[in-house]
Scaffold this motif. Structure first.
Motif, mmCIF file in Angstrom:
data_model
loop_
_atom_site.group_PDB
_atom_site.id
_atom_site.type_symbol
_atom_site.label_atom_id
_atom_site.label_comp_id
_atom_site.label_asym_id
_atom_site.label_seq_id
_atom_site.Cartn_x
_atom_site.Cartn_y
_atom_site.Cartn_z
ATOM 1 N N ALA A 9 -21.225 7.976 21.589
ATOM 2 C CA ALA A 9 -20.986 6.894 22.540
ATOM 3 C C ALA A 9 -19.737 6.137 22.129
ATOM 4 O O ALA A 9 -19.551 5.829 20.953
ATOM 5 C CB ALA A 9 -22.174 5.941 22.566
ATOM 6 N N VAL A 10 -18.878 5.851 23.085
ATOM 7 C CA VAL A 10 -17.732 4.971 22.871
ATOM 8 C C VAL A 10 -17.952 3.751 23.753
ATOM 9 O O VAL A 10 -18.062 3.877 24.973
ATOM 10 C CB VAL A 10 -16.400 5.660 23.218
ATOM 11 C CG1 VAL A 10 -15.231 4.693 23.019
ATOM 12 C CG2 VAL A 10 -16.200 6.910 22.366
ATOM 13 N N LEU A 11 -18.026 2.594 23.130
ATOM 14 C CA LEU A 11 -18.274 1.353 23.862
ATOM 15 C C LEU A 11 -16.956 0.624 24.087
ATOM 16 O O LEU A 11 -16.219 0.359 23.145
ATOM 17 C CB LEU A 11 -19.225 0.454 23.069
ATOM 18 C CG LEU A 11 -20.605 1.031 22.737
ATOM 19 C CD1 LEU A 11 -21.399 0.044 21.890
ATOM 20 C CD2 LEU A 11 -21.362 1.375 24.006
ATOM 21 N N GLY A 12 -16.680 0.314 25.350
ATOM 22 C CA GLY A 12 -15.446 -0.377 25.687
ATOM 23 C C GLY A 12 -14.438 0.555 26.307
ATOM 24 O O GLY A 12 -13.859 1.396 25.620
ATOM 25 N N ALA A 13 -14.223 0.428 27.620
ATOM 26 C CA ALA A 13 -13.351 1.353 28.354
ATOM 27 C C ALA A 13 -11.970 0.766 28.569
ATOM 28 O O ALA A 13 -11.344 0.976 29.608
ATOM 29 C CB ALA A 13 -13.989 1.716 29.696
ATOM 30 N N GLY A 14 -11.477 0.040 27.581
ATOM 31 C CA GLY A 14 -10.151 -0.546 27.684
ATOM 32 C C GLY A 14 -9.060 0.428 27.285
ATOM 33 O O GLY A 14 -9.245 1.653 27.298
ATOM 34 N N VAL A 31 -19.404 13.258 24.854
ATOM 35 C CA VAL A 31 -18.984 11.862 24.760
ATOM 36 C C VAL A 31 -19.357 11.106 26.028
ATOM 37 O O VAL A 31 -19.162 11.609 27.139
ATOM 38 C CB VAL A 31 -17.462 11.772 24.539
ATOM 39 C CG1 VAL A 31 -17.009 10.311 24.468
ATOM 40 C CG2 VAL A 31 -17.070 12.505 23.253
ATOM 41 N N THR A 32 -19.884 9.900 25.839
ATOM 42 C CA THR A 32 -20.132 8.996 26.953
ATOM 43 C C THR A 32 -19.376 7.700 26.707
ATOM 44 O O THR A 32 -19.577 7.031 25.685
ATOM 45 C CB THR A 32 -21.629 8.671 27.104
ATOM 46 O OG1 THR A 32 -22.369 9.881 27.269
ATOM 47 C CG2 THR A 32 -21.861 7.772 28.312
ATOM 48 N N LEU A 33 -18.487 7.364 27.609
ATOM 49 C CA LEU A 33 -17.748 6.107 27.545
ATOM 50 C C LEU A 33 -18.528 5.068 28.334
ATOM 51 O O LEU A 33 -18.815 5.259 29.519
ATOM 52 C CB LEU A 33 -16.352 6.290 28.135
ATOM 53 C CG LEU A 33 -15.472 5.035 28.201
ATOM 54 C CD1 LEU A 33 -15.139 4.524 26.799
ATOM 55 C CD2 LEU A 33 -14.191 5.323 28.989
ATOM 56 N N ALA A 34 -18.883 3.971 27.675
ATOM 57 C CA ALA A 34 -19.716 2.943 28.306
ATOM 58 C C ALA A 34 -18.975 1.614 28.359
ATOM 59 O O ALA A 34 -18.228 1.265 27.442
ATOM 60 C CB ALA A 34 -21.026 2.779 27.538
ATOM 61 N N ASP A 35 -19.226 0.878 29.439
ATOM 62 C CA ASP A 35 -18.595 -0.426 29.616
ATOM 63 C C ASP A 35 -19.455 -1.228 30.586
ATOM 64 O O ASP A 35 -20.193 -0.653 31.404
ATOM 65 C CB ASP A 35 -17.178 -0.266 30.179
ATOM 66 C CG ASP A 35 -16.335 -1.516 30.010
ATOM 67 O OD1 ASP A 35 -15.523 -1.559 29.069
ATOM 68 O OD2 ASP A 35 -16.504 -2.461 30.803
ATOM 69 N N ALA A 36 -19.359 -2.552 30.489
ATOM 70 C CA ALA A 36 -20.107 -3.403 31.410
ATOM 71 C C ALA A 36 -19.520 -3.386 32.813
ATOM 72 O O ALA A 36 -20.203 -3.734 33.779
ATOM 73 C CB ALA A 36 -20.142 -4.832 30.876
ATOM 74 N N SER A 37 -18.257 -2.982 32.926
ATOM 75 C CA SER A 37 -17.556 -3.007 34.202
ATOM 76 C C SER A 37 -17.482 -1.617 34.822
ATOM 77 O O SER A 37 -16.839 -0.716 34.277
ATOM 78 C CB SER A 37 -16.142 -3.563 34.006
ATOM 79 O OG SER A 37 -15.353 -3.369 35.166
ATOM 80 N N ASP A 38 -18.111 -1.469 35.972
ATOM 81 C CA ASP A 38 -18.025 -0.199 36.696
ATOM 82 C C ASP A 38 -16.597 0.063 37.162
ATOM 83 O O ASP A 38 -16.122 1.204 37.167
ATOM 84 C CB ASP A 38 -18.971 -0.229 37.897
ATOM 85 C CG ASP A 38 -19.052 1.108 38.605
ATOM 86 O OD1 ASP A 38 -19.343 2.112 37.932
ATOM 87 O OD2 ASP A 38 -18.794 1.159 39.827
ATOM 88 N N PHE A 49 -15.112 13.417 29.834
ATOM 89 C CA PHE A 49 -16.283 12.796 29.230
ATOM 90 C C PHE A 49 -17.069 12.058 30.309
ATOM 91 O O PHE A 49 -16.546 11.754 31.390
ATOM 92 C CB PHE A 49 -15.886 11.829 28.102
ATOM 93 C CG PHE A 49 -14.789 10.866 28.484
ATOM 94 C CD1 PHE A 49 -15.052 9.720 29.226
ATOM 95 C CD2 PHE A 49 -13.480 11.112 28.095
ATOM 96 C CE1 PHE A 49 -14.041 8.836 29.568
ATOM 97 C CE2 PHE A 49 -12.456 10.231 28.437
ATOM 98 C CZ PHE A 49 -12.745 9.092 29.179
ATOM 99 N N ALA A 50 -18.337 11.772 30.010
ATOM 100 C CA ALA A 50 -19.193 11.046 30.947
ATOM 101 C C ALA A 50 -18.931 9.547 30.837
ATOM 102 O O ALA A 50 -18.374 9.063 29.845
ATOM 103 C CB ALA A 50 -20.656 11.346 30.642
ATOM 104 N N THR A 51 -19.326 8.810 31.859
ATOM 105 C CA THR A 51 -19.232 7.356 31.832
ATOM 106 C C THR A 51 -20.584 6.756 32.201
ATOM 107 O O THR A 51 -21.374 7.379 32.907
ATOM 108 C CB THR A 51 -18.157 6.829 32.798
ATOM 109 O OG1 THR A 51 -18.483 7.244 34.134
ATOM 110 C CG2 THR A 51 -16.784 7.349 32.424
ATOM 111 N N LYS A 52 -20.826 5.554 31.717
ATOM 112 C CA LYS A 52 -22.108 4.895 31.981
ATOM 113 C C LYS A 52 -21.914 3.382 31.921
ATOM 114 O O LYS A 52 -21.229 2.883 31.029
ATOM 115 C CB LYS A 52 -23.150 5.324 30.958
ATOM 116 C CG LYS A 52 -24.564 4.800 31.199
ATOM 117 C CD LYS A 52 -25.509 5.339 30.148
ATOM 118 C CE LYS A 52 -26.937 4.822 30.352
ATOM 119 N NZ LYS A 52 -27.525 5.366 31.611
#
Length: 376
Positions: A9-14, A31-38, A49-52
């Motif tokens: 998991a990578v947190l933060g899609a900046g 890999v899943t890239l995760a962020d609070a902002s869709d 990679f996937a996003t969530k």
């Protein structure tokens, strides 16, 4: 280094997180890239990679997400990393981050003491790659007198009054300009104020100023305790920048109003891919019975598809993940950046990329020159 595929998991899609996710996915990891902002995640549509959507500040949601992950890399603002590290410990997820914040690192170090998983904070460039280079410089001498580390992430074409463009985290930038800075002076670790100690530096014909900023030494003050008389880290900027930042943060009191400071930087120093990263490490010490000076000078130029600070920070972090997966770092507990030797670091896929893409005032390829020095 052959590695089995891992759930990461990578947190933060900046600006940095998306690059880290891409590098890890290119190595075959899930890999899943995760962020609070869709909307922010939408910028990565079409990547490999996937996003969530996951809010890293929502610990319950984060816990559910990390239960399915073997490794987590936080590219979030430093103030979220304590909670992320805590959940990583609970879920048995190995942890990496990019923080420059000294207090956050101290918290993670305490957390790691009784954990069954590995915690490697302060990955990236500075702290990160610069700590590996600093430890390498110390190893070149029989006894070390002085080590100076200078790093700048700068616009190639400065056009605004600040002579600066934000190329990474605004929160991290403000934090390192406000907090006390660790150095070693006369053999003892001490704290000095940020934005002080301004000095002129000339590198390859370009004039810079260097001044104290927080966090760049990482854990080197502990690692080299009793082994170096004077050691410092300073940030490189174009001349005049420190004076303006002191006016804003100290004269106008915006160190106590960081939201206003954040808005000013967003407006006055927009992001650019046309950037440059300059790394300058010098050491003085005794070698073979005489005092000598040695240096490492590296420069990276940004490209339209990948800025220099994105490359150096993301590659520095991913190289540490590679070393961990290859068994070159401790399997659990707290890991310092300088636990990685420079030779091991440069042998990774992303570490070797940093060696290949570096421009240097010294002749020849950085990786080849390093290998020849070690052989000698």
């Amino acid at each position: 280094m052959a590695q089995s595929s891992k759930n990461i998991a990578v947190l933060g899609a900046g600006q940095i997180g998306a690059v880290i996710a891409g590098m890890l996915a290119e190595q075959g990891h899930k890999v899943t890239l995760a962020d609070a902002s869709d909307a922010q995640l939408g910028l990565s549509v079409g990547r490999i990679f996937a996003t969530k959507v996951v809010d890293a500040g929502d610990l319950a949601a984060l816990r559910a997400f990390l239960k399915e992950q073997e490794i987590v890399v936080s590219a979030c603002p430093y103030f979220l990393n304590r909670g992320i590290a805590q959940i990583a410990a609970e879920t048995g997820t190995h942890y990496f981050d990019l923080t420059e914040d000294v207090a956050t690192t101290a918290y993670i170090k305490d957390l790691a003491a009784g954990a069954d998983v590995m915690f490697a904070p302060q990955c990236g460039l500075a702290p990160g790659f610069i700590c590996v280079l600093g430890a390498e410089m110390a190893s070149r001498f029989d006894s070390v007198k002085t080590i100076k580390m200078r790093v700048g992430a700068l616009p190639l074409y400065p056009t605004n009054a600040l002579r600066y463009n934000v190329t990474w985290s605004i929160d991290g930038l403000i934090n390192e300009y406000c907090n006390p800075c660790e150095i070693v002076f006369d053999g003892k670790p001490i704290a000095v104020p940020a934005l002080e100690g301004v000095e002129g530096v000339m590198i390859d014909g370009v004039a810079y100023e260097a001044f104290n900023t927080s966090g760049g030494l990482g854990t080197l003050t502990e690692t080299l305790a009793g082994k170096v008389r004077d050691m410092s880290y300073k940030t490189l900027r174009y001349p005049g920048h420190a004076e303006i930042m002191k006016l804003l943060l100290q004269g106008l009191g915006l160190a106590d109003d960081r939201e206003t400071m954040r808005r000013i930087l967003n407006r006055a120093a927009p992001f650019t891919h046309k950037d440059v990263v300059v790394i300058f490490v010098t050491g003085i010490g005794e070698r073979n019975g005489r005092m000598e000076e040695d240096s490492i000078v590296l420069r990276y130029d940004g490209r339209p598809e990948l800025g220099a600070i994105q490359l150096t920070t993301a590659a520095g972090c991913v190289a540490m993940v590679e070393l961990f997966l290859a068994g070159k770092l401790p399997a659990k507990g707290f890991v310092r950046q300088e636990d990685a030797s420079l030779s091991d670091f440069l042998s990774t896929r992303e570490g070797s990329r940093l060696a290949r893409e570096a421009r240097s005032s010294e002749t020849g390829d950085f990786a080849a020159r390093f290998a020849s020095k070690r052989a000698a």
